[in-house]
Enzyme design. Sequence first.
Site, PDB file in Angstrom:
ATOM      1  N   SER A 148       0.861  -1.192   0.000  1.00  0.00           N
ATOM      2  CA  SER A 148       0.000   0.000   0.000  1.00  0.00           C
ATOM      3  C   SER A 148       0.888   1.228   0.000  1.00  0.00           C
ATOM      4  O   SER A 148       2.005   1.209   0.538  1.00  0.00           O
ATOM      5  CB  SER A 148      -0.886   0.022   1.244  1.00  0.00           C
ATOM      6  OG  SER A 148      -1.546   1.268   1.363  1.00  0.00           O
ATOM      7  N   TYR A 161      -2.263  -0.522  10.035  1.00  0.00           N
ATOM      8  CA  TYR A 161      -2.261  -1.053   8.662  1.00  0.00           C
ATOM      9  C   TYR A 161      -0.999  -0.589   7.924  1.00  0.00           C
ATOM     10  O   TYR A 161      -0.328  -1.394   7.262  1.00  0.00           O
ATOM     11  CB  TYR A 161      -3.530  -0.550   7.970  1.00  0.00           C
ATOM     12  CG  TYR A 161      -3.661  -0.847   6.500  1.00  0.00           C
ATOM     13  CD1 TYR A 161      -4.221  -2.042   6.054  1.00  0.00           C
ATOM     14  CD2 TYR A 161      -3.278   0.086   5.535  1.00  0.00           C
ATOM     15  CE1 TYR A 161      -4.382  -2.298   4.699  1.00  0.00           C
ATOM     16  CE2 TYR A 161      -3.433  -0.158   4.188  1.00  0.00           C
ATOM     17  CZ  TYR A 161      -3.990  -1.354   3.776  1.00  0.00           C
ATOM     18  OH  TYR A 161      -4.142  -1.596   2.439  1.00  0.00           O
ATOM     19  N   LYS A 165       2.067  -2.834   6.151  1.00  0.00           N
ATOM     20  CA  LYS A 165       2.433  -2.769   4.726  1.00  0.00           C
ATOM     21  C   LYS A 165       3.896  -2.340   4.552  1.00  0.00           C
ATOM     22  O   LYS A 165       4.561  -2.755   3.601  1.00  0.00           O
ATOM     23  CB  LYS A 165       1.489  -1.821   3.994  1.00  0.00           C
ATOM     24  CG  LYS A 165       0.030  -2.300   3.952  1.00  0.00           C
ATOM     25  CD  LYS A 165      -0.142  -3.621   3.202  1.00  0.00           C
ATOM     26  CE  LYS A 165      -1.619  -3.946   2.952  1.00  0.00           C
ATOM     27  NZ  LYS A 165      -1.816  -5.193   2.199  1.00  0.00           N
TER      28      LYS A 165
HETATM   29  N1  NAP Z   1      -8.617  -0.724  -1.906  1.00  0.00           N
HETATM   30  C1  NAP Z   1      -7.599   0.070  -1.613  1.00  0.00           C
HETATM   31  O1  NAP Z   1      -7.717   1.311  -1.598  1.00  0.00           O
HETATM   32  C2  NAP Z   1      -6.249  -0.535  -1.317  1.00  0.00           C
HETATM   33  C3  NAP Z   1      -5.147   0.336  -1.270  1.00  0.00           C
HETATM   34  C4  NAP Z   1      -3.896  -0.194  -1.005  1.00  0.00           C
HETATM   35  C5  NAP Z   1      -3.745  -1.546  -0.786  1.00  0.00           C
HETATM   36  N2  NAP Z   1      -4.849  -2.367  -0.823  1.00  0.00           N
HETATM   37  C6  NAP Z   1      -4.621  -3.797  -0.566  1.00  0.00           C
HETATM   38  O2  NAP Z   1      -5.155  -4.531  -1.636  1.00  0.00           O
HETATM   39  C7  NAP Z   1      -5.485  -5.855  -1.186  1.00  0.00           C
HETATM   40  C8  NAP Z   1      -6.885  -6.208  -1.639  1.00  0.00           C
HETATM   41  O3  NAP Z   1      -7.785  -5.308  -1.040  1.00  0.00           O
HETATM   42  P1  NAP Z   1      -9.185  -4.884  -1.679  1.00  0.00           P
HETATM   43  O4  NAP Z   1      -9.249  -3.407  -1.614  1.00  0.00           O
HETATM   44  O5  NAP Z   1      -9.405  -5.580  -2.954  1.00  0.00           O
HETATM   45  O6  NAP Z   1     -10.160  -5.428  -0.522  1.00  0.00           O
HETATM   46  P2  NAP Z   1     -11.527  -6.246  -0.546  1.00  0.00           P
HETATM   47  O7  NAP Z   1     -12.343  -5.871  -1.720  1.00  0.00           O
HETATM   48  O8  NAP Z   1     -12.095  -6.066   0.816  1.00  0.00           O
HETATM   49  O9  NAP Z   1     -11.013  -7.752  -0.734  1.00  0.00           O
HETATM   50  C9  NAP Z   1     -10.221  -8.355   0.268  1.00  0.00           C
HETATM   51  C10 NAP Z   1      -9.981  -9.795  -0.101  1.00  0.00           C
HETATM   52  O10 NAP Z   1      -9.148 -10.384   0.901  1.00  0.00           O
HETATM   53  C11 NAP Z   1      -9.814 -11.508   1.453  1.00  0.00           C
HETATM   54  N3  NAP Z   1      -9.515 -11.571   2.876  1.00  0.00           N
HETATM   55  C12 NAP Z   1      -9.655 -10.628   3.793  1.00  0.00           C
HETATM   56  N4  NAP Z   1      -9.246 -11.063   4.996  1.00  0.00           N
HETATM   57  C13 NAP Z   1      -8.835 -12.326   4.818  1.00  0.00           C
HETATM   58  C14 NAP Z   1      -8.313 -13.328   5.675  1.00  0.00           C
HETATM   59  N5  NAP Z   1      -8.152 -13.097   6.990  1.00  0.00           N
HETATM   60  N6  NAP Z   1      -7.983 -14.540   5.156  1.00  0.00           N
HETATM   61  C15 NAP Z   1      -8.190 -14.772   3.851  1.00  0.00           C
HETATM   62  N7  NAP Z   1      -8.689 -13.867   2.970  1.00  0.00           N
HETATM   63  C16 NAP Z   1      -9.015 -12.653   3.474  1.00  0.00           C
HETATM   64  C17 NAP Z   1     -11.277 -11.331   1.151  1.00  0.00           C
HETATM   65  O11 NAP Z   1     -11.873 -12.614   0.969  1.00  0.00           O
HETATM   66  P3  NAP Z   1     -13.081 -13.218   1.836  1.00  0.00           P
HETATM   67  O12 NAP Z   1     -13.735 -12.109   2.612  1.00  0.00           O
HETATM   68  O13 NAP Z   1     -13.984 -13.823   0.797  1.00  0.00           O
HETATM   69  O14 NAP Z   1     -12.403 -14.223   2.695  1.00  0.00           O
HETATM   70  C18 NAP Z   1     -11.230 -10.600  -0.183  1.00  0.00           C
HETATM   71  O15 NAP Z   1     -11.120 -11.511  -1.268  1.00  0.00           O
HETATM   72  C19 NAP Z   1      -5.309  -5.828   0.346  1.00  0.00           C
HETATM   73  O16 NAP Z   1      -4.063  -6.380   0.675  1.00  0.00           O
HETATM   74  C20 NAP Z   1      -5.321  -4.341   0.662  1.00  0.00           C
HETATM   75  O17 NAP Z   1      -4.631  -4.063   1.834  1.00  0.00           O
HETATM   76  C21 NAP Z   1      -6.087  -1.894  -1.086  1.00  0.00           C
END
Ligand code: NAP
Length: 260
Positions: A148, A161, A165
């Site tokens: 991130s 968080y 990261k």
């Molecule tokens: N969106 C942003 O702005 C952003 C920015 C920077 C980095 N990120 C990073 O991008 C990645 C994906 O995030 P996203 O925004 O796509 O979030 P999201 O839409 O909430 O998806 C999160 C995914 O992770 C899975 N997950 C969550 N906790 C888990 C656990 N304890 N064990 C196994 N699976 C788990 C969820 O699956 P289930 O709930 O089906 O298990 C889901 O598939 C993350 O690492 C996040 O930190 C996101």
Amino acid sequence: MDVRLDDKVAIVTGGSRGIGQAIAEEFLRSGATGVVVTSRRPENAEVAAAAIGEATGRPEAIEAVVARADSRDDADRTVAFAVERFGSCDILVNNAGTNPSAGMLADVDQAAVEKTWQVNQMGPLLWSQAAWHGWMGANGGTIINTASLGGLRPGAVLGAYNVSKAALIFMTRQMALEMAPGVRVNAVAPAVVKTKLSAMLWTGNEAGAAAMHPLNRLGEVEDVANAVTFLASDKASWITGVTLPIDGGVDGTGASGTLA
Ligand SMILES: NC(=O)c1ccc[n+]([C@@H]2O[C@H](COP(=O)([O-])OP(=O)(O)OC[C@H]3O[C@@H](n4cnc5c(N)ncnc54)[C@H](OP(=O)(O)O)[C@@H]3O)[C@@H](O)[C@H]2O)c1
């Protein structure tokens, strides 16, 4: 440049929605032999696999596995499944992430911090170990960690968080050194991308949140999926140990005021 993943098999943790689902879809569109996505919940896994198969027209090449992001046993089982089902495990995307806490580190709840660090930091270590011992150590491969922008610079909102990261970004460099030359390890560092995880940062104020990014929009999941696909491909074969910001220009320009 034609970025292809022909003859490659990938695992994408947290592939049931958001960025992980988009990565799985782009991998399949780029010719990957097979992709295994993980989710904690059977119903999410099934729905995601069906959606990814339909979106890409390749239902035979997608599998969903119920697995926890912080379980070495689940990781070993998933790597073995990928090898048995599709023949190899060439790409691991440590994408699953969580953010159960917000606020100053001085005030944050210990249980919430432990969960954040367990999933975001320990998880990628355990799954990388599984990939190394289950396939990549002997056969080569590549690992991409979803970090991130908050791991590159402190931010006002998500202290625990951001620390998780930052650790993931350093682990990317450390593993890249340890696993070279057979395995490349890189990371991406998105700013605010429109998903469920980030909804609290922009819902009700999307224009204001977008304006904090020099390119004046929030990220779409495809912005991250495209970069991850490049890093996973042989077109990136001389790149390891880097973290690529995907952030609408925040890090490169030194812009201030981001929410990430
Ligand atoms: N969106 C942003 O702005 C952003 C920015 C920077 C980095 N990120 C990073 O991008 C990645 C994906 O995030 P996203 O925004 O796509 O979030 P999201 O839409 O909430 O998806 C999160 C995914 O992770 C899975 N997950 C969550 N906790 C888990 C656990 N304890 N064990 C196994 N699976 C788990 C969820 O699956 P289930 O709930 O089906 O298990 C889901 O598939 C993350 O690492 C996040 O930190 C996101």
